[in-house]
Design an enzyme around this catalytic site. Structure first.
Site, PDB file in Angstrom:
ATOM      1  N   TYR A  56       8.983 -20.191  45.858  1.00 28.31           N
ATOM      2  CA  TYR A  56       8.797 -18.948  46.455  1.00 28.31           C
ATOM      3  C   TYR A  56      10.027 -18.881  47.618  1.00 28.31           C
ATOM      4  O   TYR A  56      10.719 -17.879  47.697  1.00 28.31           O
ATOM      5  CB  TYR A  56       7.439 -18.722  46.793  1.00 28.31           C
ATOM      6  CG  TYR A  56       7.474 -17.295  47.750  1.00 28.31           C
ATOM      7  CD1 TYR A  56       7.224 -16.214  46.961  1.00 28.31           C
ATOM      8  CD2 TYR A  56       7.227 -16.890  49.104  1.00 28.31           C
ATOM      9  CE1 TYR A  56       7.079 -14.753  47.591  1.00 28.31           C
ATOM     10  CE2 TYR A  56       7.047 -15.727  49.652  1.00 28.31           C
ATOM     11  CZ  TYR A  56       7.127 -14.584  48.878  1.00 28.31           C
ATOM     12  OH  TYR A  56       6.865 -13.383  49.447  1.00 28.31           O
ATOM     13  N   SER A  60      11.591 -11.849  52.097  1.00 30.97           N
ATOM     14  CA  SER A  60      10.685 -12.402  52.997  1.00 30.97           C
ATOM     15  C   SER A  60      11.446 -12.904  54.111  1.00 30.97           C
ATOM     16  O   SER A  60      12.473 -13.469  53.790  1.00 30.97           O
ATOM     17  CB  SER A  60       9.950 -13.468  52.181  1.00 30.97           C
ATOM     18  OG  SER A  60       9.111 -14.266  52.981  1.00 30.97           O
TER      19      SER A  60
HETATM   20  P1  NAD Z   1       0.980  -7.834  45.778  1.00 29.48           P
HETATM   21  O1  NAD Z   1       0.638  -9.039  45.075  1.00 29.48           O
HETATM   22  O2  NAD Z   1       0.118  -6.715  46.306  1.00 29.48           O
HETATM   23  O3  NAD Z   1       2.030  -6.666  45.065  1.00 29.48           O
HETATM   24  C1  NAD Z   1       2.788  -7.160  44.061  1.00 29.48           C
HETATM   25  C2  NAD Z   1       3.101  -6.311  43.143  1.00 29.48           C
HETATM   26  O4  NAD Z   1       4.184  -6.831  42.173  1.00 29.48           O
HETATM   27  C3  NAD Z   1       1.807  -6.148  42.167  1.00 29.48           C
HETATM   28  O5  NAD Z   1       1.876  -4.746  41.838  1.00 29.48           O
HETATM   29  C4  NAD Z   1       2.156  -7.014  40.779  1.00 29.48           C
HETATM   30  O6  NAD Z   1       1.456  -6.343  39.883  1.00 29.48           O
HETATM   31  C5  NAD Z   1       3.801  -6.563  40.614  1.00 29.48           C
HETATM   32  N1  NAD Z   1       4.343  -7.728  39.775  1.00 29.48           N
HETATM   33  C6  NAD Z   1       4.367  -8.870  39.924  1.00 29.48           C
HETATM   34  N2  NAD Z   1       4.973  -9.549  38.853  1.00 29.48           N
HETATM   35  C7  NAD Z   1       5.613  -8.412  38.107  1.00 29.48           C
HETATM   36  C8  NAD Z   1       6.414  -8.179  37.262  1.00 29.48           C
HETATM   37  N3  NAD Z   1       6.856  -9.358  36.264  1.00 29.48           N
HETATM   38  N4  NAD Z   1       6.943  -7.018  36.699  1.00 29.48           N
HETATM   39  C9  NAD Z   1       6.566  -5.791  37.373  1.00 29.48           C
HETATM   40  N5  NAD Z   1       5.529  -5.954  38.549  1.00 29.48           N
HETATM   41  C10 NAD Z   1       5.151  -7.286  38.954  1.00 29.48           C
HETATM   42  O7  NAD Z   1       2.043  -8.201  46.867  1.00 29.48           O
HETATM   43  P2  NAD Z   1       2.739  -7.539  48.073  1.00 29.48           P
HETATM   44  O8  NAD Z   1       2.317  -8.289  49.219  1.00 29.48           O
HETATM   45  O9  NAD Z   1       2.687  -6.178  47.857  1.00 29.48           O
HETATM   46  O10 NAD Z   1       4.165  -8.013  47.735  1.00 29.48           O
HETATM   47  C11 NAD Z   1       5.347  -7.317  47.440  1.00 29.48           C
HETATM   48  C12 NAD Z   1       6.610  -7.833  47.671  1.00 29.48           C
HETATM   49  O11 NAD Z   1       6.654  -8.260  49.396  1.00 29.48           O
HETATM   50  C13 NAD Z   1       6.742  -9.438  46.945  1.00 29.48           C
HETATM   51  O12 NAD Z   1       7.936  -9.326  46.401  1.00 29.48           O
HETATM   52  C14 NAD Z   1       6.235 -10.264  48.108  1.00 29.48           C
HETATM   53  O13 NAD Z   1       7.135 -11.650  47.696  1.00 29.48           O
HETATM   54  C15 NAD Z   1       6.965  -9.833  49.163  1.00 29.48           C
HETATM   55  N6  NAD Z   1       6.289 -10.182  50.360  1.00 29.48           N
HETATM   56  C16 NAD Z   1       4.956 -10.045  50.616  1.00 29.48           C
HETATM   57  C17 NAD Z   1       4.425 -10.651  51.943  1.00 29.48           C
HETATM   58  C18 NAD Z   1       2.980 -10.462  52.217  1.00 29.48           C
HETATM   59  O14 NAD Z   1       2.656 -11.247  53.163  1.00 29.48           O
HETATM   60  N7  NAD Z   1       2.214  -9.789  51.456  1.00 29.48           N
HETATM   61  C19 NAD Z   1       5.303 -11.143  52.823  1.00 29.48           C
HETATM   62  C20 NAD Z   1       6.786 -11.126  52.711  1.00 29.48           C
HETATM   63  C21 NAD Z   1       7.239 -10.684  51.230  1.00 29.48           C
END
Ligand code: NAD
Length: 256
Positions: A157, A144
């Site tokens: 985080y 991130s």
């Molecule tokens: P999301 O919540 O839509 O998806 C996250 C996924 O991770 C979900 O499918 C969830 O079930 C899975 N997950 C969580 N814990 C888990 C575990 N212990 N084992 C297996 N699966 C698990 O969120 P997203 O936005 O798609 O996030 C994906 C990645 O991107 C994350 O690492 C998040 O930190 C990162 N990210 C997101 C954003 C944002 O703004 N959405 C920004 C920067 C980074």
């Protein structure tokens, strides 16, 4: 090279395993890689969108929790049983607790954040390395932009994502001589459930959406597909001389 056909951005004959693959950035990455010819295995704790009847061709689902050693090993094993090889590991599973300074975090929240975001990435990388070594494969971690700069109100985080960034750089050095590349993307805000939940928690979704967009110099947040394309680039041969890179995909936030 002269006379050689370009395979730019293609993944034909390659196999990708993606954690957090049933939603958001992980699912978008699965679709993007499958569109470009990869065989894709999505790992998730629950059967989700990516595991249903609408699952695109070339995409399989394996149930597992990245926090557990045996699930990490089983996901790699299932990928090998399905497709006989592994070329690309994408670690996208992640969680966040918002509106918490260090004093406001419970120890349980702190540990849960690190267990998924950092330990999960470690366990998946460790399980995949022996087979990735055989294909001279590649790892892309989803970190991130808050792993690159300080970020108010999500202490665990932000610290966990900084750990993912430096794990990426360190693994790049440790495994470069084996022909493995290890990179990460550092997204700004991305339109997924993770952000939608934060907007809903403010009580005024429209105002929150406007505020979030305005934080980005490009004046909007990203789509999951925009991040997926950056992940695909790092995983592709187009990035053949990139390793140890933390690529901001943040609409310019960290440029300032
Ligand atoms: P999301 O919540 O839509 O998806 C996250 C996924 O991770 C979900 O499918 C969830 O079930 C899975 N997950 C969580 N814990 C888990 C575990 N212990 N084992 C297996 N699966 C698990 O969120 P997203 O936005 O798609 O996030 C994906 C990645 O991107 C994350 O690492 C998040 O930190 C990162 N990210 C997101 C954003 C944002 O703004 N959405 C920004 C920067 C980074």
């Amino acid at each position: 090279m002269a006379g050689q056909r370009s395979n730019a951005g293609r993944f034909d004959g390659r196999v990708a395993l993606i954690t957090g693959g049933t939603r958001g950035i992980g699912l978008a990455t699965g679709r993007t890689l499958a569109d470009r010819g990869a065989q894709v295995v999505l790992m998730g704790r629950h059967a989700g969108e990516g595991s249903g009847a609408d699952t695109p061709e070339g995409v399989a689902f394996v149930k597992g929790d990245v926090r557990h050693t045996e699930d990490a090993a089983a996901a790699v094993q299932a990928t090998l049983e399905l497709h006989g090889r592994l070329d690309v590991l994408v670690n996208s599973a992640g969680i966040i607790y918002r509106n918490r300074t260090v004093e406001e975090h419970s120890e349980e929240e702190w540990d849960a954040t690190f267990e998924t975001n950092v330990r999960g990435t470690f366990l998946m990388c460790r399980a995949a390395l022996p087979t990735l070594r055989r294909t001279r494969g590649t790892i892309v971690n989803v970190a991130s932009y808050v792993g690159l700069v300080g970020f108010r109100g999500a202490a665990a985080y932000a610290a966990s994502k900084a750990a993912v960034v430096n794990l990426t750089r360190t693994m790049a050095l440790d495994h470069a001589a084996e022909g493995l590349r290890v990179n990460c993307v550092c997204p700004g805000s991305v339109d997924t459930d993770m952000i939608r939940r934060a907007w809903e928690a403010t009580g005024d979704v429209e105002e929150a959406a406007r505020e979030w967009a305005a934080k980005h110099p490009l004046g909007r947040i990203a789509s999951a597909e925009e991040v997926a394309r950056a992940v695909a680039f790092l995983a592709s041969d187009d990035a053949s001389f990139l390793t140890g890179v933390a690529l901001p995909v943040d609409g310019g936030i960290t440029a300032g």
